[in-house]
Motif scaffolding. Sequence first.
Motif, PDB file in Angstrom:
ATOM      1  N   TRP A  30      -2.281  94.951   6.510  1.00  0.00           N
ATOM      2  CA  TRP A  30      -3.273  94.071   5.767  1.00  0.00           C
ATOM      3  C   TRP A  30      -2.535  92.769   5.514  1.00  0.00           C
ATOM      4  O   TRP A  30      -1.333  92.916   4.807  1.00  0.00           O
TER       5      TRP A  30
ATOM      6  N   MET B 103     -11.830  88.667  10.719  1.00  0.00           N
ATOM      7  CA  MET B 103     -11.474  89.710   9.969  1.00  0.00           C
ATOM      8  C   MET B 103     -10.286  90.570  10.555  1.00  0.00           C
ATOM      9  O   MET B 103      -9.527  91.024   9.664  1.00  0.00           O
TER      10      MET B 103
ATOM     11  N   LEU C 285      -5.529  93.230   9.599  1.00  0.00           N
ATOM     12  CA  LEU C 285      -6.876  92.909   8.706  1.00  0.00           C
ATOM     13  C   LEU C 285      -6.620  92.039   7.849  1.00  0.00           C
ATOM     14  O   LEU C 285      -5.806  92.074   7.105  1.00  0.00           O
ATOM     15  N   ASN C 286      -7.611  90.807   7.784  1.00  0.00           N
ATOM     16  CA  ASN C 286      -7.498  89.790   6.943  1.00  0.00           C
ATOM     17  C   ASN C 286      -8.232  90.252   5.660  1.00  0.00           C
ATOM     18  O   ASN C 286      -9.435  89.890   5.481  1.00  0.00           O
ATOM     19  N   GLY C 287      -7.662  91.108   4.784  1.00  0.00           N
ATOM     20  CA  GLY C 287      -8.132  91.881   3.939  1.00  0.00           C
ATOM     21  C   GLY C 287      -8.162  90.916   2.541  1.00  0.00           C
ATOM     22  O   GLY C 287      -8.850  91.338   1.665  1.00  0.00           O
TER      23      GLY C 287
END
Length: 146
Positions: free
Chosen positions: A9, A36, A50-52
């Motif tokens: 993340w 994303m 993940l570009n959370g």
Amino acid sequence: MPKIMPCLWFDGQAEAAARFYVEVFGDGEVRSADPMVVRFRLHDQEYMGLNGGPQYHFTEAVSFTVDCVDQAEVDHYWTRLTADGGEESMCGWLKDKYGLSWQIVPQALMRLLGSPDRAAAGRAMQAMLQMRKIDVAALEKAAAGE
């Protein structure tokens, strides 16, 4: 797709991180990237970035161990992963500039700690506990009682 794949993340830096890790470890590639999700491979392991967003951060509760054949590999990974804002820790641990924890472990450490000479193994352990980056020559000297 592999049955199990670590998902890391990030707060918007997944592609930059994936490209950094591919550069550091050499044997890898960014397989796909969109705003994303980024899929990448290092050696034979697949990862997802993940570009959370800013809600979650890496902790030392999860780390990746790098098996190093010699001091040159230890030095290479230590230098590259602590560059540009990474942080050294103790006993071969560090955080890279993205906050991900790594253990940079020379094979000599495991050999010395597993020695049937328990006194030598104990001396190597005590020496390692004082180190940031693992120094193979210093471990060998400690194990030998020097």
